[in-house]
Design a protein around this motif. Structure first.
Motif, PDB file in Angstrom:
ATOM      1  N   ILE A 253       0.859  -1.173   0.000  1.00 46.63           N
ATOM      2  CA  ILE A 253       0.000   0.000   0.000  1.00 46.63           C
ATOM      3  C   ILE A 253       0.903   1.232   0.000  1.00 46.63           C
ATOM      4  O   ILE A 253       1.872   1.305   0.754  1.00 46.63           O
ATOM      5  CB  ILE A 253      -0.941   0.011   1.215  1.00 46.63           C
ATOM      6  CG1 ILE A 253      -1.812  -1.243   1.209  1.00 46.63           C
ATOM      7  CG2 ILE A 253      -1.808   1.268   1.215  1.00 46.63           C
ATOM      8  CD1 ILE A 253      -2.614  -1.447   2.468  1.00 46.63           C
TER       9      ILE A 253
ATOM     10  N   VAL B 135       0.990   5.601  -0.028  1.00 46.92           N
ATOM     11  CA  VAL B 135       0.322   6.874   0.180  1.00 46.92           C
ATOM     12  C   VAL B 135       1.034   7.883  -0.715  1.00 46.92           C
ATOM     13  O   VAL B 135       2.256   7.963  -0.729  1.00 46.92           O
ATOM     14  CB  VAL B 135       0.375   7.319   1.657  1.00 46.92           C
ATOM     15  CG1 VAL B 135      -0.092   8.759   1.826  1.00 46.92           C
ATOM     16  CG2 VAL B 135      -0.450   6.378   2.524  1.00 46.92           C
TER      17      VAL B 135
ATOM     18  N   ALA C 233      -6.067   5.195   4.833  1.00 43.94           N
ATOM     19  CA  ALA C 233      -5.082   4.117   5.010  1.00 43.94           C
ATOM     20  C   ALA C 233      -5.648   2.999   5.886  1.00 43.94           C
ATOM     21  O   ALA C 233      -5.482   1.819   5.579  1.00 43.94           O
ATOM     22  CB  ALA C 233      -3.806   4.687   5.629  1.00 43.94           C
ATOM     23  N   TYR C 234      -6.326   3.366   6.949  1.00 46.21           N
ATOM     24  CA  TYR C 234      -6.856   2.344   7.850  1.00 46.21           C
ATOM     25  C   TYR C 234      -7.964   1.531   7.188  1.00 46.21           C
ATOM     26  O   TYR C 234      -8.049   0.318   7.372  1.00 46.21           O
ATOM     27  CB  TYR C 234      -7.340   2.974   9.157  1.00 46.21           C
ATOM     28  CG  TYR C 234      -7.243   2.017  10.307  1.00 46.21           C
ATOM     29  CD1 TYR C 234      -6.032   1.764  10.929  1.00 46.21           C
ATOM     30  CD2 TYR C 234      -8.358   1.332  10.748  1.00 46.21           C
ATOM     31  CE1 TYR C 234      -5.936   0.855  11.976  1.00 46.21           C
ATOM     32  CE2 TYR C 234      -8.273   0.427  11.796  1.00 46.21           C
ATOM     33  CZ  TYR C 234      -7.064   0.194  12.401  1.00 46.21           C
ATOM     34  OH  TYR C 234      -6.969  -0.706  13.426  1.00 46.21           O
TER      35      TYR C 234
ATOM     36  N   CYS D 200      -8.217   0.920   3.982  1.00 49.56           N
ATOM     37  CA  CYS D 200      -7.532   0.037   3.040  1.00 49.56           C
ATOM     38  C   CYS D 200      -6.914  -1.152   3.777  1.00 49.56           C
ATOM     39  O   CYS D 200      -7.089  -2.306   3.365  1.00 49.56           O
ATOM     40  CB  CYS D 200      -6.467   0.817   2.269  1.00 49.56           C
ATOM     41  SG  CYS D 200      -5.623  -0.144   0.999  1.00 49.56           S
TER      42      CYS D 200
ATOM     43  N   MET E  83       3.686   1.412   5.028  1.00 45.82           N
ATOM     44  CA  MET E  83       3.296   1.886   3.705  1.00 45.82           C
ATOM     45  C   MET E  83       4.408   2.751   3.133  1.00 45.82           C
ATOM     46  O   MET E  83       5.092   3.448   3.869  1.00 45.82           O
ATOM     47  CB  MET E  83       2.016   2.727   3.797  1.00 45.82           C
ATOM     48  CG  MET E  83       0.828   1.954   4.279  1.00 45.82           C
ATOM     49  SD  MET E  83      -0.607   3.039   4.435  1.00 45.82           S
ATOM     50  CE  MET E  83      -1.858   1.843   4.814  1.00 45.82           C
TER      51      MET E  83
ATOM     52  N   THR F 128       2.577   7.928  10.198  1.00 45.30           N
ATOM     53  CA  THR F 128       1.516   6.969   9.906  1.00 45.30           C
ATOM     54  C   THR F 128       1.998   5.922   8.907  1.00 45.30           C
ATOM     55  O   THR F 128       1.772   4.720   9.093  1.00 45.30           O
ATOM     56  CB  THR F 128       0.268   7.696   9.359  1.00 45.30           C
ATOM     57  OG1 THR F 128      -0.218   8.582  10.374  1.00 45.30           O
ATOM     58  CG2 THR F 128      -0.820   6.730   8.957  1.00 45.30           C
ATOM     59  N   CYS F 129       2.653   6.362   7.846  1.00 48.67           N
ATOM     60  CA  CYS F 129       3.148   5.427   6.829  1.00 48.67           C
ATOM     61  C   CYS F 129       4.156   4.446   7.421  1.00 48.67           C
ATOM     62  O   CYS F 129       4.123   3.251   7.106  1.00 48.67           O
ATOM     63  CB  CYS F 129       3.775   6.182   5.660  1.00 48.67           C
ATOM     64  SG  CYS F 129       2.560   6.986   4.598  1.00 48.67           S
TER      65      CYS F 129
ATOM     66  N   LEU G 191      -3.038   5.310  -2.593  1.00 49.29           N
ATOM     67  CA  LEU G 191      -4.015   6.216  -1.996  1.00 49.29           C
ATOM     68  C   LEU G 191      -3.487   7.628  -2.235  1.00 49.29           C
ATOM     69  O   LEU G 191      -2.455   8.005  -1.681  1.00 49.29           O
ATOM     70  CB  LEU G 191      -4.163   5.939  -0.503  1.00 49.29           C
ATOM     71  CG  LEU G 191      -4.379   4.472  -0.107  1.00 49.29           C
ATOM     72  CD1 LEU G 191      -4.410   4.331   1.413  1.00 49.29           C
ATOM     73  CD2 LEU G 191      -5.640   3.916  -0.735  1.00 49.29           C
TER      74      LEU G 191
ATOM     75  N   VAL H  75      -5.630  10.998   5.486  1.00 49.49           N
ATOM     76  CA  VAL H  75      -4.713   9.906   5.153  1.00 49.49           C
ATOM     77  C   VAL H  75      -4.902   8.748   6.125  1.00 49.49           C
ATOM     78  O   VAL H  75      -4.989   7.581   5.718  1.00 49.49           O
ATOM     79  CB  VAL H  75      -3.249  10.385   5.126  1.00 49.49           C
ATOM     80  CG1 VAL H  75      -2.285   9.201   5.024  1.00 49.49           C
ATOM     81  CG2 VAL H  75      -3.016  11.352   3.974  1.00 49.49           C
TER      82      VAL H  75
END
Length: 171
Positions: A2, A4, A143-144, A146, A27, A21-22, A100, A139
């Motif tokens: 995945i 971003v 992301a969550y 997905c 990600m 987060t990534c 994303l 995001v």
């Protein structure tokens, strides 16, 4: 994997939070220039803290270079102009790459890009008089969702902080 994608981000704190987060969600982050700040910015450093060393990221000079470097995969463009709600997006577990894509804070993703990908544009439902949500929150939501759909592959569902046995002592 995945991915971003940040299209021309403008605010360092948002990008720093997205970097964090990534890294936590495993990600890859793609940043499309121009960027509205320096990657050395103090605000950015504070938001991403020490995660930058573990983050897989790449910077592109423009959108065309990004697309030419990443021609295959499932793309989901998050925009207030999306004709479908984000929960209508079905992420393909068998797809090698899911992208994303999120736009800059002031104007979002370029309208030509959105128009060329209108069937893959999604919005986050909110009050009609709300202009937008914070980019790093968008995001995280996208992301969550997905990750949820693809089964949180490779992520731990156990404690994430070593030494969290203090919780047991609280009983």
């Amino acid at each position: 994997m995945i991915h971003v994608v940040l299209y021309e981000p403008e605010i360092p704190q948002n990008t720093g939070n997205i970097m964090r987060t990534c890294m936590a969600f495993n990600m890859k982050l793609h940043i499309i220039e121009p960027i509205g700040f320096s990657l050395d910015d103090q605000h950015l450093k504070r938001a991403h803290m020490d995660y930058i060393n573990e983050l897989d990221y790449k910077i592109y000079p423009n959108y065309d270079t990004f697309i030419n470097s990443n021609p295959k995969g499932q793309f989901a463009f998050f925009t207030r102009y999306g004709l479908k709600s984000f929960d209508e997006c079905v992420f393909d577990k068998n797809e090698d790459n899911i992208y994303l894509v999120f736009g800059k804070e002031s104007t979002g993703i370029d309208k030509k890009i959105l128009n060329d990908n209108i069937e893959d544009c999604y919005r986050l439902p909110m009050k009609a008089d709300a202009r937008s949500l914070n980019l790093s929150n968008c995001v995280a939501i996208g992301a969550y969702e997905c990750l949820r759909q693809v089964g949180f592959d490779g992520l731990s569902d156990k404690e994430v902080i070593k030494g969290a046995d203090f919780l047991l002592k609280c009983k």
